[in-house]
Design a protein around this motif. Structure first.
Motif, short mmCIF file in Angstrom:
data_model
loop_
_atom_site.label_atom_id
_atom_site.label_comp_id
_atom_site.label_asym_id
_atom_site.label_seq_id
_atom_site.Cartn_x
_atom_site.Cartn_y
_atom_site.Cartn_z
N MET A 1 -0.42 7.64 -1.49
CA MET A 1 0.05 7.65 -2.84
C MET A 1 -0.53 6.49 -3.59
SD MET A 1 3.80 7.78 -4.26
CE MET A 1 4.34 6.31 -4.90
N ARG A 2 -1.25 6.85 -4.76
CA ARG A 2 -1.86 5.90 -5.65
C ARG A 2 -0.75 5.39 -6.40
NH1 ARG A 2 -7.11 7.91 -8.42
NH2 ARG A 2 -5.52 8.68 -9.74
N THR A 3 -0.91 3.86 -6.61
CA THR A 3 0.03 3.17 -7.41
C THR A 3 -0.84 2.45 -8.52
OG1 THR A 3 -0.20 1.45 -5.96
CG2 THR A 3 1.53 2.58 -5.65
N PRO A 4 -0.21 2.19 -9.73
CA PRO A 4 -0.58 1.53 -10.64
C PRO A 4 -0.91 -0.18 -10.27
CG PRO A 4 1.56 1.83 -11.55
CD PRO A 4 1.07 2.54 -10.12
N TYR B 1 -3.60 -7.21 -9.50
CA TYR B 1 -2.27 -7.43 -9.39
C TYR B 1 -1.87 -5.95 -9.01
CZ TYR B 1 2.63 -8.31 -10.54
OH TYR B 1 3.97 -8.41 -10.55
N CYS B 2 -0.82 -5.70 -8.01
CA CYS B 2 -0.22 -4.45 -7.96
C CYS B 2 1.11 -4.91 -7.67
CB CYS B 2 -0.78 -3.72 -6.94
SG CYS B 2 -0.04 -2.07 -6.64
N HIS B 3 1.89 -4.99 -8.57
CA HIS B 3 3.51 -5.22 -8.39
C HIS B 3 4.10 -4.23 -7.27
CE1 HIS B 3 7.67 -6.40 -9.40
NE2 HIS B 3 7.91 -5.13 -9.37
N ARG B 4 3.88 -3.17 -7.18
CA ARG B 4 4.49 -2.05 -6.32
C ARG B 4 4.25 -2.37 -4.81
NH1 ARG B 4 4.54 3.64 -9.43
NH2 ARG B 4 5.98 2.96 -11.16
N ARG B 5 3.12 -2.80 -4.94
CA ARG B 5 2.35 -3.09 -3.35
C ARG B 5 2.51 -4.59 -3.04
NH1 ARG B 5 -0.88 1.22 -1.40
NH2 ARG B 5 0.21 3.10 -2.09
N ASP B 6 3.11 -5.43 -3.89
CA ASP B 6 3.12 -6.97 -3.56
C ASP B 6 1.93 -7.60 -3.32
OD1 ASP B 6 4.75 -9.20 -3.55
OD2 ASP B 6 5.14 -9.23 -1.27
N PHE B 7 0.89 -7.11 -4.33
CA PHE B 7 -0.54 -7.44 -4.05
C PHE B 7 -1.00 -8.28 -5.22
CE2 PHE B 7 -4.89 -6.90 -4.08
CZ PHE B 7 -5.36 -6.94 -2.88
N ALA C 1 -4.80 3.69 -4.02
CA ALA C 1 -4.03 4.10 -2.75
C ALA C 1 -3.85 2.77 -2.06
CB ALA C 1 -4.42 5.10 -2.12
N ASP C 2 -4.95 2.02 -2.13
CA ASP C 2 -5.21 0.59 -1.45
C ASP C 2 -5.89 -0.49 -2.48
OD1 ASP C 2 -6.07 -1.28 0.01
OD2 ASP C 2 -7.16 -0.14 1.65
N PRO C 3 -5.07 -1.26 -2.84
CA PRO C 3 -5.27 -2.16 -3.69
C PRO C 3 -6.51 -3.10 -3.04
CG PRO C 3 -2.99 -2.23 -3.56
CD PRO C 3 -3.56 -1.33 -2.76
#
Length: 122
Positions: free
Chosen positions: A1-4, A29-35, A107-109
């Motif tokens: 699943m791709r995240t913003p 920065y990807c908030h949903r992936r804590d990245f 899908a993968d930051p």
């Protein structure tokens, strides 16, 4: 699943008065992936093309501090990842700065960060 995610290009401007920049890294920065990570790559010859007297080693050390800040090792006080990202992309008049913030989906930051570094910096 791709995240913003949000990203900005890290730029070096060795002579602020001239406004010329080269891309030297990417901040993602990807908030949903804590990245939150910065990846950098300095081309000394490109930097010297803008300023033959540029201190390449000082720029390299400053770039390393951007990478450390993403891991909370280089911040003056405890900050969330979002706060660190906003702090890094805030406008500044220094040799290193962040360009405008852009959005994307991935899908993968980590893989996306490497793709952006290849595309925009290397």
């Amino acid at each position: 699943m791709r995240t913003p995610y949000e990203y900005a290009i890290i730029q070096a401007m060795p002579r602020v008065e001239r406004g010329e920049v080269i891309n030297v890294g990417v901040l993602l920065y990807c908030h949903r992936r804590d990245f939150l990570r910065a990846r950098t790559h300095l081309h000394p010859d490109r930097l010297r093309a803008l300023d033959p007297g540029a201190d390449v080693e000082a720029v390299r050390v400053a770039l390393e501090s951007w990478e450390r800040t993403c891991t909370d090792a280089g911040t003056p006080s405890p900050m969330t990842q979002g706060e660190r990202f906003r702090w890094l992309v805030a406008p500044r008049s220094t040799v290193l700065r962040a360009g405008p913030v852009h959005m994307g989906l991935a899908a993968d930051p980590g893989a996306e960060l490497e793709r952006l570094l290849d595309l925009l910096v290397r």
